[in-house]
Design an enzyme around this catalytic site. Structure first.
Site, mmCIF file in Angstrom:
data_model
loop_
_atom_site.group_PDB
_atom_site.id
_atom_site.type_symbol
_atom_site.label_atom_id
_atom_site.label_comp_id
_atom_site.label_asym_id
_atom_site.label_seq_id
_atom_site.Cartn_x
_atom_site.Cartn_y
_atom_site.Cartn_z
ATOM 1 C CG LEU A 13 -8.241 10.138 4.048
ATOM 2 C CD1 LEU A 13 -8.186 11.441 4.832
ATOM 3 C CD2 LEU A 13 -9.413 10.155 3.087
ATOM 4 N NE ARG A 14 0.342 5.829 2.336
ATOM 5 C CZ ARG A 14 0.277 5.079 3.436
ATOM 6 N NH1 ARG A 14 -0.362 3.931 3.406
ATOM 7 N NH2 ARG A 14 0.838 5.480 4.557
ATOM 8 C CB ALA A 15 -6.401 5.331 -2.144
ATOM 9 C CG ASP A 41 -1.731 1.276 1.341
ATOM 10 O OD1 ASP A 41 -2.552 1.523 0.444
ATOM 11 O OD2 ASP A 41 -1.530 2.025 2.308
ATOM 12 C CB VAL A 80 -1.522 7.976 -4.349
ATOM 13 C CG1 VAL A 80 -0.862 7.371 -5.582
ATOM 14 C CG2 VAL A 80 -0.595 7.853 -3.151
#
Length: 692
Positions: free
Chosen positions: A280-282, A199, A285
């Site tokens: 919230l990384r998705a 991830d 990115v």
């Protein structure tokens, strides 16, 4: 200087027709904050060739001539441990570095360490930069990243995310910038990367060799031309590479000006929510990737096409909930969420944008939507991840099973019995210190981990303090009373470190009709599936032998690849006679092979059977002779007895006696009990297998 294969000569890396891999590499060099790229694919698909060629097409960088940390002279906020530099300090331009991190690298090599020569000769404590410092403003490439030890992968990803490295060790405290493009390549057949680490990569793509004969022929044609005359071949593609460099440089300048409107940002959030990605990384990115894609395409504002292509690169590997879920992204759902129309314009200033609208419903109540046009990047890469658990906690709770499935009907010969939902097994570790391969299960003497002592030697991580202490005691005998310390080879001491090792768990499972009739295969499969999930996180190797009919079969050679293991387990049939002797002899072959490959890997053999050998008149006698052969290997063995009913022959008990194994009755052959047996016997019995 050796010629590298040109980037533009790689099939699918032409500037106007980039495939997923080429596009992901280019986008992450335009905006390094995306977080790097993980390339997954079978062997022989030009993964390493493409990555090594990438550095040659990147715009050069300016650095101070005396700076080992490559800070940007035009950045007034940049600081270097070698600085500060005066205004007239010499500056020169050099190509972007491609720094390759070997799989066997030590933590000192990655982070940096003391300069041994100056420390020993002059008594000065001076920091020697590591690979992360060398990779600053360049590319850090890790081939076979899935084989890199977990703590090093954590370290790399943390550095890539923070953009700096802090080193605190042996009286040295150094902080330096480490902003680089992290690129990892791997072959999934050799083992998976932990979902939590997966991830952390911004983008993930999967590559495969082309199936069309004409394309395969073209790849061979280009490769042979390059091998025949590298200089001439490289010159043929020089103009294409140069134009690609100019386009990357232009896209970098444009990226800071690209507008990501509130409407586009809400659409990105809606896409991420629709695919149920955690955290919230998705979103971050995907937004950065969409901006970089818009800049690459020469646009000043993020469009629907940019979001779609960004989602296809950033979301597939974040959708998985456990290692066995199928990778990939549902492009139909993506098109439904994005809708068929282009993004609406930005609302007037001072007015909040409308709530994101859901796709129109079709007659049957399902959400509708038309697929995007063919030239907007509809090729979908695949990957996998599970960001839902703490990456630093290998004991994090696994997904709990749902309600127990209804009892399966009686199975006939050759029928397939499925497994129930996997669960989290207990953790028991091997007592004492082993010396096996690095893992996350048992205490072991290892190359990495906490320092617990020192020993004489010249290979390994140097223990500077113990080396100096050993040398100090010899100074009078060497005629030294003051001045520099006379250090000799016999004074060298290397650190003894305590880490974790992996184990081999080899299942030898009775898949005959008697097992299927008593519905034991479901419990056995569930236990093996649970153990595979645990082994996946802890780097164990797991193998599976089945015996049924007239013979035994190694259906799963010892492996770290849980996807292959789960698939083989799911397809495992049950039925027929019970060739117990064949199963035991096949286990002997496998264990012999594994011992030759790695004598330090400590095995546990788990035999699951009711002991009723039925493949001939002398089947029981042959089984006992085979058991004596296994016992001679001094392999720790557990016999799980599945015999039930009022009339019991006790053959499994006798088998356990011959094997010098512990016998577990059928009452303990539940999924949880079986896995618990494996764990407890790993802890209790393997210590006596030669660990000093």
């Amino acid at each position: 200087m050796p010629q590298h294969y040109p980037f533009s000569a790689v099939l699918g890396c032409e500037a106007d027709a980039l495939d997923d891999m080429g596009l992901a590499l280019v986008l992450t060099t335009i905006t390094p904050e995306i977080g790097g790229v993980l390339v997954r694919g079978e062997k022989g698909t030009a993964k390493s060739t493409t990555v090594r060629a990438l550095a040659a097409v990147l715009p050069p960088v300016e650095v101070y001539a005396a700076d080992r940390f490559s800070i940007d002279p035009d950045d007034p906020a940049a600081t270097s441990p070698d600085g500060p530099f005066a205004g007239d300090a010499e500056v020169h331009t050099r190509a972007v570095r491609l720094v390759e991190l070997p799989v066997g690298a030590t933590e000192d090599r990655v982070l940096g360490s003391l300069h041994l020569e100056r420390a020993l000769s002059h008594g000065k404590v001076e920091y020697e930069p590591g690979l992360l410092a060398r990779a600053h403003r360049g590319i850090l490439y890790v081939d076979e990243v899935n084989l890199l030890h977990d703590h090093l992968v954590d370290l790399l990803l943390d550095a890539a995310a923070m953009g700096q490295v802090t080193v605190e060790r042996d009286g040295v405290s150094v902080e330096h910038a480490a902003r680089f493009v992290l690129i990892g390549t791997m072959n999934p057949e050799e083992g998976e990367l932990r979902p939590q680490l997966l991830d952390r990569f911004g983008l993930t793509v999967e590559v495969a060799a082309p199936r069309e004969p004409s394309l395969r022929a073209e790849v061979v044609r280009r490769r042979m031309a390059y091998d025949g005359d590298p200089a001439a071949f490289t010159e043929r593609y020089r103009d294409l590479d140069r134009s690609l460099t100019e386009r990357i440089e232009s896209a970098r300048e444009r990226a800071v000006k690209v507008r990501l409107t509130d409407v586009a940002l809400l659409k990105i959030a809606e896409v991420c929510a629709a695919f149920e990605v955690d955290g919230l990384r998705a979103d971050v990115v995907t937004a950065r990737t969409a901006v970089a894609h818009a800049a690459w395409a020469g646009r000043d504002e993020v469009t629907r096409k940019d979001i779609r292509r960004a989602a296809l690169l950033s979301l597939p590997h974040r959708r998985r909930r456990n290692p066995f879920d199928a990778p990939g992204l549902d492009e139909d759902l993506l098109d439904q969420v994005l809708g068929d129309d282009e993004l609406p314009p930005e609302p007037p200033e001072g007015r909040a944008p409308d709530e994101p609208t859901r796709p129109p419903a079709t007659d049957d109540g399902a959400e509708g939507g038309l697929p995007d046009d063919a030239d907007d990047g509809s090729d979908s890469p695949v990957g996998e991840s599970d960001p839902s658990r703490d990456p630093d906690d290998p004991d994090a709770e696994l997904p709990r099973p749902g309600p127990a499935p209804a009892p399966a009907p009686e199975q006939g010969p050759g029928s397939v019995v499925g497994a129930a939902a996997a669960y989290r097994p207990r953790l028991l570790t091997v007592q004492g210190l082993g010396e096996g391969a690095a893992g996350r299960r048992s205490r072991a003497l290892a190359r990495t981990g906490r320092r617990v002592g020192a020993t004489r030697g010249d290979s390994g991580s140097l223990h500077l303090v113990e080396t100096l202490l050993a040398a100090a005691g010899q100074q009078p005998a060497r005629g030294r009373t003051s001045g520099r310390v006379d250090v000799r080879a016999e004074d060298l001491r290397v650190a003894v470190r305590e880490g974790r090792e992996a184990n081999l768990v080899l299942f030898c499972v009775d898949a005959s009709g008697s097992m299927a009739a008593r519905r034991r295969m479901t419990q056995v499969k569930t236990a093996v599936l649970s153990l595979l999930m645990d082994a996946y996180r802890r780097r164990d190797k797991v193998g599976l032998i089945t015996f049924r009919g007239q013979d035994a079969e190694l259906v799963l050679p010892p492996t770290h690849s849980v996807e292959i293991a789960a698939a083989r387990l799911e397809e495992l049939p049950a039925g027929g006679r019970t060739p117990l002797a064949a199963g035991l002899l096949e286990a002997v072959k496998v264990l012999h092979r594994e011992r030759l490959r790695d004598p330090r890997l400590r095995p546990l053999l788990v035999v699951v059977t009711d002991g009723r050998a039925t493949d001939g008149a002398d089947a029981v006698a042959r089984s006992m002779r085979a058991a004596e052969h296994v016992a001679g290997l001094r392999i720790t063995t557990v016999v799980i007895d599945s015999e039930v009913g009022p009339l019991r022959l006790g053959l499994a008990v006798r088998l356990a006696e011959v094997l010098s194994a512990e016998h577990l009755p059928v009452a303990e052959v539940s999924a949880e009990a079986l896995t618990g047996a494996v764990r407890s016997h790993t802890a209790l019995n393997l210590f006596g297998q030669g660990v000093a």
